[in-house]
Scaffold this motif. Structure first.
Motif, PDB file in Angstrom:
ATOM      1  N   GLU A  43      38.784  22.376  16.954  1.00  0.00           N
ATOM      2  CA  GLU A  43      38.924  23.660  17.641  1.00  0.00           C
ATOM      3  C   GLU A  43      38.592  23.537  19.125  1.00  0.00           C
ATOM      4  O   GLU A  43      39.226  24.176  19.972  1.00  0.00           O
ATOM      5  CB  GLU A  43      38.026  24.711  16.976  1.00  0.00           C
ATOM      6  N   GLU A  75      41.596  21.875  20.796  1.00  0.00           N
ATOM      7  CA  GLU A  75      42.735  22.789  20.869  1.00  0.00           C
ATOM      8  C   GLU A  75      42.470  23.922  21.857  1.00  0.00           C
ATOM      9  O   GLU A  75      43.360  24.306  22.624  1.00  0.00           O
ATOM     10  CB  GLU A  75      43.015  23.369  19.478  1.00  0.00           C
ATOM     11  N   GLY A  76      41.244  24.440  21.847  1.00  0.00           N
ATOM     12  CA  GLY A  76      40.909  25.547  22.738  1.00  0.00           C
ATOM     13  C   GLY A  76      40.972  25.161  24.204  1.00  0.00           C
ATOM     14  O   GLY A  76      41.439  25.933  25.049  1.00  0.00           O
ATOM     15  N   PHE A 128      39.507  32.299  21.270  1.00  0.00           N
ATOM     16  CA  PHE A 128      38.529  31.301  21.703  1.00  0.00           C
ATOM     17  C   PHE A 128      37.740  31.733  22.929  1.00  0.00           C
ATOM     18  O   PHE A 128      36.514  31.620  22.973  1.00  0.00           O
ATOM     19  CB  PHE A 128      39.262  29.982  21.992  1.00  0.00           C
ATOM     20  N   LYS A 156      37.869  30.919  16.103  1.00  0.00           N
ATOM     21  CA  LYS A 156      39.202  30.369  15.874  1.00  0.00           C
ATOM     22  C   LYS A 156      39.933  30.391  17.211  1.00  0.00           C
ATOM     23  O   LYS A 156      39.542  31.085  18.143  1.00  0.00           O
ATOM     24  CB  LYS A 156      39.959  31.194  14.833  1.00  0.00           C
ATOM     25  N   ARG A 157      41.028  29.643  17.283  1.00  0.00           N
ATOM     26  CA  ARG A 157      41.688  29.410  18.576  1.00  0.00           C
ATOM     27  C   ARG A 157      42.209  30.698  19.228  1.00  0.00           C
ATOM     28  O   ARG A 157      42.140  30.857  20.442  1.00  0.00           O
ATOM     29  CB  ARG A 157      42.848  28.425  18.383  1.00  0.00           C
TER      30      ARG A 157
END
Length: 244
Positions: free
Chosen positions: A206, A209-210, A191, A187-188
Motif C-alpha cells: 500500500e 502504491e500510494g 490514502f 486503502k489506496r
C-alpha cells in the motif's frame, strides 16, 4: 515488555473503531459426488457459521486485549444487518455508533467449504460511497460517542464506502480538537485523506502504491526510509507503522 503487561495497558480503554464492517459467513459440508447438472461438487450442508469481519474483527481483537471497543459504521437495515447486530450483542461489543440504512445492504462474504476445502466465495456488498444523509447520521453518532468519552479512534478502511473524504476529514478534525489519538489502517483510494492523524499503518504494498515508488528494503533499506519521509511530509502524521 511481556504480553500480559502489554494487554494491561489496554484494560478499560474506550476505543472507537470507524470503518467498513462485514460478516464472514461459512457454509460447511461434505462432498461425496459430482453434480449431474454441471461438473461441480455437491456439498451436503452440515454446519453454518456467521462471524464478524472487516472493521468488526478489529473491535473483537481490541476486546480480547482488554479494551472496550465501540463500533461506528453504516450497515443495511436488512436481515444480514440484524444478524450482525446479534453477533455484536453476543460478543458484548457496543454498537452505539452503528447507523442502519434502508438504502444500503450489509456486506457479507460467504464461503462454501467442502471436505475442509474452500470451493467458492460469494460476496454480497455495496461499495459506492454512503450518501450525504448517511454521512450526517454517522458523524452525529460519532460526536455523541466522543461526548461520552473515548480514549482513541481507529479508522479501518476497506474501500466499501463508509469512510468518505468528508467523514474522514470531519472525524479527524473532531478528534484533533479534543486531543484524541487517531490511527489508520488505510486503502489506496483515500490514502492521503487522512492528513494529520497520529499513526498511519499501511502495509509495504500500500505504501508503494500510494506514493507510486519502488521499495526494496532487503537490498536498499534507505529506500524504505526515504518513502516514509515522503509519506510524512505529505500526510503530516506523527508515527508511521509499516507492515509487510
Amino acid at each position: 515488555m511481556d504480553i500480559n503487561a502489554l494487554y494491561k495497558q489496554f484494560e478499560g480503554l474506550r476505543i472507537a473503531v470507524v470503518g467498513d464492517v462485514m460478516m464472514d459467513a461459512y457454509l460447511i459440508g461434505k462432498v461425496t459426488r459430482i453434480s449431474p447438472e454441471a461438473p461441480v461438487p455437491i456439498v451436503n450442508l452440515v454446519k453454518e457459521d456467521d462471524r464478524l469481519g472487516g472493521a468488526a474483527n478489529v473491535a473483537m481483537n481490541l476486546q480480547a486485549m482488554g479494551a472496550v471497543p465501540i463500533m461506528c459504521s453504516v450497515i443495511g437495515n436488512d436481515k444480514d444487518g440484524k444478524t450482525m447486530l446479534s453477533l455484536f450483542e453476543d460478543a458484548g461489543v457496543a454498537t452505539d455508533g452503528l447507523v442502519r440504512s434502508s438504502d444500503r445492504i450489509t456486506t457479507v462474504k460467504t464461503r462454501v467449504l467442502g471436505n475442509n476445502q474452500q470451493l467458492v466465495r460469494i460476496d454480497s456488498e455495496q461499495t459506492d460511497l454512503i450518501t450525504a444523509e448517511e454521512e450526517d447520521l454517522l458523524i452525529e453518532a460519532f460526536q455523541s460517542l466522543l461526548n461520552s468519552g473515548v480514549d482513541a479512534v481507529i479508522f479501518e478502511d476497506y474501500n466499501k464506502g463508509v469512510l468518505t473524504p468528508r467523514v474522514i476529514r470531519t472525524l479527524i478534525d473532531i478528534c484533533q480538537n479534543k486531543g484524541i489519538p487517531t490511527t489508520v489502517d488505510p486503502k489506496r483510494d483515500h490514502f492521503f485523506d487522512y492528513k494529520g492523524v497520529t499513526l498511519f499503518k499501511p502495509n509495504l504494498k500500500e505504501l508503494m502504491e500510494g506514493l507510486d515508488v519502488s521499495i526494496d528494503f532487503a537490498k536498499n533499506p534507505a529506500s524504505l526510509h526515504a518513502a516514509v519521509e515522503m509519506l510524512e511530509q505529505r500526510l503530516g502524521n506523527q508515527i508511521s507503522f509499516i507492515t509487510l
